[in-house]
Design an enzyme around this catalytic site. Structure first.
Site, short mmCIF file in Angstrom:
data_model
loop_
_atom_site.label_atom_id
_atom_site.label_comp_id
_atom_site.label_asym_id
_atom_site.label_seq_id
_atom_site.Cartn_x
_atom_site.Cartn_y
_atom_site.Cartn_z
N ASP A 412 -63.11 -10.03 -11.64
CA ASP A 412 -62.23 -9.32 -12.24
C ASP A 412 -62.78 -8.43 -13.21
O ASP A 412 -64.04 -8.69 -13.82
CB ASP A 412 -61.24 -10.16 -12.98
CG ASP A 412 -59.96 -9.54 -13.39
OD1 ASP A 412 -59.66 -8.61 -12.77
OD2 ASP A 412 -59.36 -9.91 -14.31
N GLU A 469 -57.00 -1.88 -10.47
CA GLU A 469 -55.97 -2.44 -11.52
C GLU A 469 -55.35 -1.49 -12.35
O GLU A 469 -56.40 -0.31 -12.64
CB GLU A 469 -56.58 -3.62 -12.20
CG GLU A 469 -57.23 -4.73 -11.55
CD GLU A 469 -57.67 -5.97 -12.42
OE1 GLU A 469 -56.87 -6.74 -12.67
OE2 GLU A 469 -58.67 -5.50 -13.21
#
Length: 531
Positions: A412, A469
């Protein structure tokens, strides 16, 4: 010695003193009588020779007893002073213990008030002492503490008080002119600067540093205890801003501490009650718009305060260690809710860096999967690069156990760390997620566009799919599609949904399994159009 023994000893000493005083009185009277007789040259006629000899002998005995008693009293005073000193001071540094610092600080507080002065309290905590103590042993740690104490003492003005509050925490207090707070700052700067230097301890060059908080008695501090507490609050604020810093106390710090305490108390009640529940952010295929999964987020709907943002309670949960219980609770609720969703839909869950310090994390996640009946193959665990810094070997062990059960792994916030390529080689990632800071500025910043392009090419070369994202508008989605990004998530595709909201969406898309035999494979069949 018990209180009963002390009382008996006191009575015995009182009796001895009374007898001794009586003997002294008798001796004095006899001496006066002899002196009077000698004055009238009538000693031989009025006082027998035996009385004279007896009086002289008694006086000699009393002189000896007086000498012995004086010696005993002097010894008791010395021993008492030494005992009091040992009880009030830290033997390693010579600094006052907390109670003694409070007592002497209260006297300083009163004197300063009478003289229209203020008292400055400095509380400092060493930044890296525990690591040094663990690595080199307690002997080196003790030698370092002694050296630190000497440096602190040299930096203080005369008549200042210095105390040791804990293993590597100290406090100093001194009076100053309230119109000249710069004098206090100069002392703080000297301490911070001296402790930031390298220390030569037993042939080792040690770097330590400190965080220092300052409070002053004339700003809403009615007692020495309050002054010490507010300085401690300021010290913790200095720790948050970085190493080798000092900070003055500000009332806003105390208010923030009260809010934090209320959040912590609330978390301890809310987690077992499942007041903090999972919300689901859609993840889509950029080319087709097909929904392929959700990222699971935590949302706290407080019964009286309403929705509390995650950036307020997640840091508190991490600091207090409650993040482990919170994370497992969110997983359990999400897995239970998603059991009858289309098997082609996956769930992504974030793992905190704090959780990666738990050697049993993999077993705990697998236990929740087993209890809820959610397939491990539909779970993707997301970890950040920063989570790998503390203990890469432990992270590899945890990830290996999860991968053996079929759980997938995503890196991430890619691009924000310092050694991304090394981490990609160290762990068997299945996906890279580009941090939203680069995505949000993709069409405005040439640097962000270059970074995103580089990550996409890296993903292609490593055969790792990329998810972007923070996609919030169609222009960004179109740019990502044009440069070859496969998947995206963000508010363009809808805000995060509650369990009920996600279920309604999936029911509309016919992505809820009908009662009957469970399917273990297959793809989602509905289409979710961007925008």
């Amino acid at each position: 010695m018990t209180r009963q023994h002390q009382d008996r000893e006191g009575v015995r000493q009182d009796r001895t003193t009374a007898i001794f005083n009586a003997l002294c009185a008798v001796s004095a009277l006899l001496a006066l009588a002899v002196a009077a007789a000698l004055a009238f040259d009538q000693v031989e006629q009025r006082i027998p020779e035996g009385w004279l000899l007896g009086t002289q002998a008694l006086n000699v005995v009393l002189i000896l007893l007086c000498g012995r008693r004086l010696a005993l009293n002097a010894t008791r005073r010395i021993v008492g002073d030494r005992t009091q000193s040992v009880a009030s001071r830290d033997p390693l540094t010579g600094f006052l213990h907390r109670n003694s610092l409070t007592e002497e600080g209260a006297a300083m507080f009163a004197r300063a008030h009478r003289r229209n002065q203020a008292v400055a309290m400095l509380v400092l905590d060493l930044d890296r002492f525990k690591a040094i103590n663990d690595l080199h042993g307690h002997a080196v740690g003790d030698a370092l503490i002694r050296t630190v104490a000497q440096e602190v003492a040299r930096a203080l003005p005369q008549m200042a008080l210095a105390g040791r509050l804990g293993v590597d925490e100290f406090a100093c207090a001194f009076a100053f002119d309230p119109r000249e707070p710069a004098t206090v700052e100069r002392v703080a700067e000297r301490i911070v600067t001296r402790l930031a230097q390298s220390f030569d301890i037993e042939g080792l060059a040690l770097h330590i540093g400190c965080s220092l908080g300052i409070a002053r008695s004339d700003f809403d501090c009615p007692s020495i205890d309050a002054l010490l507490r507010t300085a401690d609050i300021a010290m913790h604020q200095a720790q948050k801003t970085g190493e080798s810093r000092f900070a003055w106390f500000d009332p806003a710090m105390e208010r923030a501490l009260q809010v934090r305490s209320a959040i912590e108390t609330g978390l301890r009640v809310a987690i077992p009650r499942e007041e903090i529940s999972p919300y689901f952010e859609q993840q889509v295929d950029l080319a087709s718009g097909r929904l392929h999964g959700f990222e699971v987020l935590a949302r706290w709907e407080h019964p009286t305060h309403g929705m509390i943002p995650p950036d307020r309670f997640i840091p508190v949960a991490e600091e207090t260690g409650l993040i482990a219980d919170l994370s497992l609770s969110i997983m359990r609720q999400a897995f239970h809710a998603a059991r009858d969703w289309d098997p082609g839909l996956s769930l992504s869950v974030n793992i905190s860096p704090v959780q990666l310090r738990d050697a049993w994390l993999a077993q705990k996640i697998i236990k929740v999967l087993t209890e809820t009946g959610f397939p491990a193959s539909r779970l993707e665990v997301e970890i950040t690069e920063s989570a790998l810094f503390d203990n890469l070997a432990l992270a590899q062990s945890i990830v290996g156990s999860l991968k053996n059960q079929g759980v997938r792994l995503a890196l991430d916030d890619f691009g924000t760390g310092y050694s991304s390529l090394a981490h990609l080689r160290a762990l068997p990632f299945d996906r890279i997620k580009i941090d939203k800071s680069f995505i949000l500025s993709l069409n405005q910043s040439a640097d962000s566009a270059a970074i995103v392009n580089t990550i996409l090419r890296l993903g292609e070369s490593l055969n790792l799919p990329i998810t972007a994202e923070g996609v919030e508008d169609a222009a960004i989605a179109e740019r990502l599609r044009a440069i070859g990004c496969a998947k995206a998530q963000g508010w363009l595709y809808g805000k995060p949904l509650s369990i009920a909201g996600a279920r309604r969406l999936l029911a509309e898309r016919r992505l809820i399994l009908q009662p009957g035999p469970r399917l273990e494979g297959g793809d989602a069949t509905s289409q979710l159009q961007a925008g």
